[in-house]
Design a protein around this motif. Structure first.
Motif, PDB file in Angstrom:
ATOM      1  N   ARG A 103     -91.162  80.150  34.755  1.00  0.00           N
ATOM      2  CA  ARG A 103     -90.709  81.400  34.130  1.00  0.00           C
ATOM      3  C   ARG A 103     -89.798  81.144  32.935  1.00  0.00           C
ATOM      4  NH1 ARG A 103     -86.187  85.032  37.110  1.00  0.00           N
ATOM      5  NH2 ARG A 103     -85.093  85.558  35.196  1.00  0.00           N
ATOM      6  N   TYR A 104     -89.113  80.007  32.921  1.00  0.00           N
ATOM      7  CA  TYR A 104     -88.066  79.772  31.925  1.00  0.00           C
ATOM      8  C   TYR A 104     -88.558  79.067  30.667  1.00  0.00           C
ATOM      9  CZ  TYR A 104     -85.471  80.806  36.158  1.00  0.00           C
ATOM     10  OH  TYR A 104     -85.014  81.413  37.288  1.00  0.00           O
ATOM     11  N   GLY A 105     -89.731  78.445  30.720  1.00  0.00           N
ATOM     12  CA  GLY A 105     -90.217  77.761  29.529  1.00  0.00           C
ATOM     13  C   GLY A 105     -91.198  76.657  29.870  1.00  0.00           C
ATOM     14  N   ILE A 106     -91.379  75.758  28.914  1.00  0.00           N
ATOM     15  CA  ILE A 106     -92.339  74.654  29.038  1.00  0.00           C
ATOM     16  C   ILE A 106     -91.625  73.337  28.756  1.00  0.00           C
ATOM     17  CG2 ILE A 106     -94.369  73.572  27.965  1.00  0.00           C
ATOM     18  CD1 ILE A 106     -95.505  76.364  27.538  1.00  0.00           C
ATOM     19  N   THR A 107     -91.919  72.336  29.586  1.00  0.00           N
ATOM     20  CA  THR A 107     -91.429  70.980  29.349  1.00  0.00           C
ATOM     21  C   THR A 107     -92.620  70.048  29.279  1.00  0.00           C
ATOM     22  OG1 THR A 107     -89.410  71.435  30.607  1.00  0.00           O
ATOM     23  CG2 THR A 107     -89.938  69.125  30.188  1.00  0.00           C
ATOM     24  N   GLN A 108     -92.623  69.159  28.293  1.00  0.00           N
ATOM     25  CA  GLN A 108     -93.714  68.182  28.191  1.00  0.00           C
ATOM     26  C   GLN A 108     -93.413  66.984  29.086  1.00  0.00           C
ATOM     27  OE1 GLN A 108     -96.053  67.231  24.531  1.00  0.00           O
ATOM     28  NE2 GLN A 108     -94.968  65.260  24.644  1.00  0.00           N
ATOM     29  N   LEU A 109     -94.425  66.604  29.882  1.00  0.00           N
ATOM     30  CA  LEU A 109     -94.365  65.408  30.720  1.00  0.00           C
ATOM     31  C   LEU A 109     -95.206  64.321  30.076  1.00  0.00           C
ATOM     32  CD1 LEU A 109     -95.143  67.109  34.181  1.00  0.00           C
ATOM     33  CD2 LEU A 109     -92.923  66.976  33.005  1.00  0.00           C
ATOM     34  N   ILE A 110     -94.796  63.058  30.228  1.00  0.00           N
ATOM     35  CA  ILE A 110     -95.590  61.951  29.731  1.00  0.00           C
ATOM     36  C   ILE A 110     -95.798  60.933  30.845  1.00  0.00           C
ATOM     37  CG2 ILE A 110     -93.524  60.804  28.749  1.00  0.00           C
ATOM     38  CD1 ILE A 110     -95.411  59.624  26.602  1.00  0.00           C
ATOM     39  N   ILE A 133     -97.096  71.594  40.701  1.00  0.00           N
ATOM     40  CA  ILE A 133     -96.662  70.213  40.925  1.00  0.00           C
ATOM     41  C   ILE A 133     -95.144  70.092  40.878  1.00  0.00           C
ATOM     42  CG2 ILE A 133     -98.812  69.273  39.978  1.00  0.00           C
ATOM     43  CD1 ILE A 133     -97.247  68.531  37.424  1.00  0.00           C
ATOM     44  N   GLN A 134     -94.680  69.014  41.473  1.00  0.00           N
ATOM     45  CA  GLN A 134     -93.272  68.627  41.396  1.00  0.00           C
ATOM     46  C   GLN A 134     -93.226  67.211  40.827  1.00  0.00           C
ATOM     47  OE1 GLN A 134     -91.432  67.797  45.162  1.00  0.00           O
ATOM     48  NE2 GLN A 134     -89.367  68.147  44.408  1.00  0.00           N
ATOM     49  N   VAL A 135     -92.397  66.999  39.815  1.00  0.00           N
ATOM     50  CA  VAL A 135     -92.299  65.667  39.206  1.00  0.00           C
ATOM     51  C   VAL A 135     -90.848  65.223  39.173  1.00  0.00           C
ATOM     52  CG1 VAL A 135     -94.352  65.994  37.765  1.00  0.00           C
ATOM     53  CG2 VAL A 135     -92.102  66.564  36.843  1.00  0.00           C
ATOM     54  N   THR A 136     -90.666  63.939  39.264  1.00  0.00           N
ATOM     55  CA  THR A 136     -89.357  63.316  39.053  1.00  0.00           C
ATOM     56  C   THR A 136     -89.509  62.297  37.944  1.00  0.00           C
ATOM     57  OG1 THR A 136     -88.707  63.629  41.356  1.00  0.00           O
ATOM     58  CG2 THR A 136     -87.497  61.961  40.111  1.00  0.00           C
ATOM     59  N   GLY A 137     -88.539  62.238  37.072  1.00  0.00           N
ATOM     60  CA  GLY A 137     -88.607  61.299  35.959  1.00  0.00           C
ATOM     61  C   GLY A 137     -87.332  61.313  35.157  1.00  0.00           C
ATOM     62  N   THR A 138     -87.413  60.685  33.985  1.00  0.00           N
ATOM     63  CA  THR A 138     -86.246  60.523  33.128  1.00  0.00           C
ATOM     64  C   THR A 138     -86.460  61.255  31.812  1.00  0.00           C
ATOM     65  OG1 THR A 138     -85.847  58.345  34.099  1.00  0.00           O
ATOM     66  CG2 THR A 138     -84.721  58.836  32.019  1.00  0.00           C
ATOM     67  N   VAL A 139     -85.441  61.955  31.351  1.00  0.00           N
ATOM     68  CA  VAL A 139     -85.497  62.646  30.059  1.00  0.00           C
ATOM     69  C   VAL A 139     -85.422  61.604  28.948  1.00  0.00           C
ATOM     70  CG1 VAL A 139     -84.441  64.376  28.569  1.00  0.00           C
ATOM     71  CG2 VAL A 139     -84.337  64.645  31.064  1.00  0.00           C
ATOM     72  N   ILE A 140     -86.421  61.636  28.038  1.00  0.00           N
ATOM     73  CA  ILE A 140     -86.411  60.721  26.899  1.00  0.00           C
ATOM     74  C   ILE A 140     -86.650  61.514  25.617  1.00  0.00           C
ATOM     75  CG2 ILE A 140     -87.212  58.758  28.289  1.00  0.00           C
ATOM     76  CD1 ILE A 140     -90.019  59.159  27.089  1.00  0.00           C
ATOM     77  N   ILE A 185     -87.469  66.767  23.561  1.00  0.00           N
ATOM     78  CA  ILE A 185     -87.471  65.821  24.677  1.00  0.00           C
ATOM     79  C   ILE A 185     -88.802  65.882  25.425  1.00  0.00           C
ATOM     80  CG2 ILE A 185     -84.969  65.896  24.961  1.00  0.00           C
ATOM     81  CD1 ILE A 185     -87.064  67.666  27.562  1.00  0.00           C
ATOM     82  N   GLU A 186     -89.004  64.902  26.283  1.00  0.00           N
ATOM     83  CA  GLU A 186     -90.096  64.917  27.240  1.00  0.00           C
ATOM     84  C   GLU A 186     -89.634  64.158  28.479  1.00  0.00           C
ATOM     85  OE1 GLU A 186     -93.433  63.175  25.272  1.00  0.00           O
ATOM     86  OE2 GLU A 186     -92.449  61.242  24.959  1.00  0.00           O
ATOM     87  N   ILE A 187     -90.397  64.259  29.558  1.00  0.00           N
ATOM     88  CA  ILE A 187     -90.029  63.612  30.816  1.00  0.00           C
ATOM     89  C   ILE A 187     -90.989  62.449  31.063  1.00  0.00           C
ATOM     90  CG2 ILE A 187     -89.567  63.909  33.274  1.00  0.00           C
ATOM     91  CD1 ILE A 187     -87.870  65.698  31.385  1.00  0.00           C
ATOM     92  N   LEU A 188     -90.432  61.221  31.129  1.00  0.00           N
ATOM     93  CA  LEU A 188     -91.215  60.058  31.531  1.00  0.00           C
ATOM     94  C   LEU A 188     -91.298  60.083  33.057  1.00  0.00           C
ATOM     95  CD1 LEU A 188     -92.696  57.425  30.850  1.00  0.00           C
ATOM     96  CD2 LEU A 188     -90.476  56.250  30.989  1.00  0.00           C
ATOM     97  N   VAL A 189     -92.480  60.407  33.571  1.00  0.00           N
ATOM     98  CA  VAL A 189     -92.643  60.707  34.999  1.00  0.00           C
ATOM     99  C   VAL A 189     -92.738  59.415  35.802  1.00  0.00           C
ATOM    100  CG1 VAL A 189     -94.098  61.842  36.703  1.00  0.00           C
ATOM    101  CG2 VAL A 189     -93.779  62.889  34.457  1.00  0.00           C
ATOM    102  N   SER A 190     -91.980  59.361  36.906  1.00  0.00           N
ATOM    103  CA  SER A 190     -92.035  58.230  37.830  1.00  0.00           C
ATOM    104  C   SER A 190     -92.622  58.620  39.173  1.00  0.00           C
ATOM    105  CB  SER A 190     -90.627  57.648  38.035  1.00  0.00           C
ATOM    106  OG  SER A 190     -89.740  58.647  38.520  1.00  0.00           O
ATOM    107  N   GLU A 191     -92.682  59.925  39.443  1.00  0.00           N
ATOM    108  CA  GLU A 191     -93.217  60.401  40.715  1.00  0.00           C
ATOM    109  C   GLU A 191     -93.796  61.795  40.517  1.00  0.00           C
ATOM    110  OE1 GLU A 191     -91.705  61.387  45.301  1.00  0.00           O
ATOM    111  OE2 GLU A 191     -90.327  60.503  43.847  1.00  0.00           O
ATOM    112  N   VAL A 192     -94.953  62.065  41.132  1.00  0.00           N
ATOM    113  CA  VAL A 192     -95.570  63.390  41.053  1.00  0.00           C
ATOM    114  C   VAL A 192     -96.099  63.773  42.427  1.00  0.00           C
ATOM    115  CG1 VAL A 192     -97.825  62.461  40.313  1.00  0.00           C
ATOM    116  CG2 VAL A 192     -97.260  64.853  39.866  1.00  0.00           C
ATOM    117  N   ILE A 193     -95.855  65.014  42.811  1.00  0.00           N
ATOM    118  CA  ILE A 193     -96.353  65.572  44.065  1.00  0.00           C
ATOM    119  C   ILE A 193     -97.122  66.844  43.737  1.00  0.00           C
ATOM    120  CG2 ILE A 193     -95.737  66.557  46.297  1.00  0.00           C
ATOM    121  CD1 ILE A 193     -93.149  64.916  46.192  1.00  0.00           C
TER     122      ILE A 193
END
Length: 584
Positions: free
Chosen positions: A42-49, A72-79, A93-101
């Motif tokens: 609802r709040y916006g869009i974030t790019q995942l890589i 989906i649920q992702v965990t990662g680092t903001v780069i 920014i984008e999120i370098l994903v280390s885990e996805v569910i």
């Protein structure tokens, strides 16, 4: 936890932060060695890589299996994002994903969930829960929330108390058709859904509540159009120990507050116009005063020659179209065809071109000279370069036809600017209007409206001339609110029912509870109700209300998403004692 942040809040200052995000897959760009996913909530869009050099292989494999609208649920680092996107708040920014569910998969949606979608209105209404994911629709609902909160805050600060009134009430014969609800426990008897909380808010005044409001659902079983639904929402208000001026001042204040709070617009002028003046100048009781084209009545300057069309008419009236002199004969003929459509109903149209050299050219030059046409121009306020359009016939019908033409030309000339707001009070309505079908008078507003002071006796001799202590608030050519000072005396209310054709028995059967209440010290009172759906749409720059309603119905009054209304089974019909044959 499902998320540490939402998809609209991360910025460059969050670089190197480990985050968890959740949402829907908006878009996927798969290069094989690298996958980009736009994650939406609802709040916006974030790019995942997902990058095969930096992302675990099992996570890369999951990324390649994602589909549109997967949850989906992702965990990662903001780069820092290499190709920045200035069009979204998270574009640096984008999120370098280390885990996805994968929390849930999704079928391919029947239309693209983008600001500009490929889905037609019927399809989007059928899948309204998907349409709500689109930013324009979601923003409209958030906008509606802001308006309702601004209303509640303003009225609460003015000592109004929000009180809920019943939804299962008694059917009444006045107004539009009721939706009725059969009672299982009371065989052969029915509740009605309220067209408004009118009698209950009056009873609250008798009960000493003094200032009441409610943001309330109301129901009317009537023909629909773009700005009307079978169920709609009112800002319903009532005040005790008030006169008309108190009501107008209070709700001018509310309207000013909304325009300032929601639109950042300061509006100081709330002109007042009588109903008779509005009809004479604009042809309807909710005129848009953001532009001119006021009516000019031409009887005195057009019925002195041998032109039978005008001489036999009750009213000859015209408007001046700015810049219309440049219209070709073909364009004017199309305009004549437009007013002759069944929806408008005019038999024809006379026109006058106002030339730049001060001369005039009309479609009735055979009957009228330059001096006559100059008087027409003076009456309509026409300037050099304008086109005067004239209609004639029975007064009320002709005014309505010319009003429709005025609004159509304003649309074509782009004079109805959505960021310009022009409120107006229309006052002194007729108390009664004659109904040709029933051959009797009906209340123009409702039977609880008080006549203007000193006019009660007129009901005996000239009921059509009696003015109501009633008022409408008009904004940009739309009625957004209406109300009146109420009758608070039992004897006066009894007389009003009598004038409206109720027998004493009918009046007691329908409204005996209200008349009984008036015997126990009813205070002078009055109120107003705003149409929230329409108000929100106008403040949002539109006139169609459906996009500001979470789950609207279509023009046939159907909810195509849940397929309602629908038949009920025989067991339910039997329990309700309804002898209806169910159609296959």
């Amino acid at each position: 936890m499902y998320r540490t942040h939402n998809n609209g809040e991360l910025r460059a200052e969050n670089n190197n932060t480990k985050v968890t995000l959740s949402g829907w897959v908006q878009k996927i760009r798969d290069k094989g060695f690298m996958v980009w996913v736009d994650l939406r909530d609802r709040y916006g869009i974030t790019q995942l890589i997902f990058d095969e050099e930096r992302t675990p292989k099992e996570v890369m494999d999951k990324a390649s299996q994602l589909g549109r609208e997967f949850v989906i649920q992702v965990t990662g680092t903001v780069i820092e994002r290499e190709s920045k996107n200035p069009n979204i708040p998270t574009g640096d920014i984008e999120i370098l994903v280390s885990e996805v569910i994968v929390l849930n998969t999704s079928l391919t949606p029947p239309f693209t969930i983008e600001d500009n979608t490929d889905g037609g209105e019927d399809l989007r209404m059928k899948y309204r829960y998907l349409d709500l994911r689109r930013k324009p629709v979601r923003n409209n609902l958030v906008f509606r929330h802001k308006v309702t909160m601004a209303v509640r805050n303003y009225l609460s600060e003015k000592d109004f108390v929000e009180v809920e009134t019943p939804y299962l009430i008694k059917s009444t014969p006045e107004g539009a058709r009721d939706f009725v609800v059969p009672s299982r426990m009371n065989e052969g008897q029915f509740y009605a859904l309220p067209q408004s909380p009118q009698t209950f808010k009056q009873l609250l005044m008798v009960g000493g509540m003094d200032k009441y409001f409610q943001i309330v659902k109301c129901f009317r079983d009537e023909d629909l159009r773009a700005d009307r639904q079978p169920e709609f929402t009112q800002i319903d208000c009532e005040m005790a120990f008030v006169e008309q001026e108190d009501i107008l001042n209070t709700f001018e204040g509310l309207t000013k507050h909304l325009l300032k709070e929601i639109n950042g617009v300061d509006v100081e002028k709330f002109p007042r116009m009588t109903y008779d003046e509005a009809m004479r100048r604009y042809g309807n009781d909710k005129p848009d005063i953001r532009f001119g084209m006021e009516f000019g009545e031409l009887n005195d300057v057009a019925q002195h020659k041998d032109f039978k069309v005008f001489n036999s008419a009750e009213l000859v009236v015209g408007i001046a179209i700015p810049g219309g002199n440049q219209y070709s004969r073909k364009e004017i003929d199309k305009l004549i065809d437009w007013v002759k459509r069944p929806q408008i109903g005019a038999l024809g149209m006379v026109y006058v071109k106002c030339n730049e050299d001060g001369s005039y050219k009309s479609s009735v030059d055979k009957f009228y000279d330059q001096e006559d046409l100059a008087k027409w121009a003076e009456a309509t306020g026409a300037q050099a370069g304008d086109l005067i359009c004239v209609l004639s016939g029975e007064a009320n019908k002709t005014r309505a036809q010319l009003s429709a033409l005025r609004m159509e030309m304003a649309e074509r000339l782009e004079l109805r600017k959505v960021d310009e707001f022009a409120p107006l009070w229309v006052i002194d309505f007729p108390l009664l209007e004659w109904d040709e079908e029933t051959n009797r008078y009906h209340a123009m507003h409702h039977p609880f409206t008080s006549p203007k002071p000193g006019q009660m006796e007129l009901l005996k001799t000239n009921p059509g001339a009696v003015k109501a202590n009633a008022y409408d608030l008009v904004l940009n050519g739309n009625e957004i609110g209406g109300g009146s000072i109420r009758i608070h005396d039992k004897e006066v209310q009894s007389k009003m029912f009598d004038y409206l054709g109720f027998t004493p028995e009918e009046a007691i059967a329908q409204f005996g509870f209200l008349m009984d209440a008036f015997q126990y010290g009813a205070p002078p009172h009055g109120g107003i109700a705003f149409g929230l759906d329409r108000l929100v749409a106008i403040l949002g720059g539109q006139e169609t209300i459906r996009d500001f309603i979470a789950f609207p119905k279509n023009n046939a009054g159907r909810d195509v998403m849940i397929d309602a209304p629908a038949p009920i089974d025989e067991q339910q019909l039997n329990e309700l004692n309804l002898n209806i044959t169910i159609k296959d």
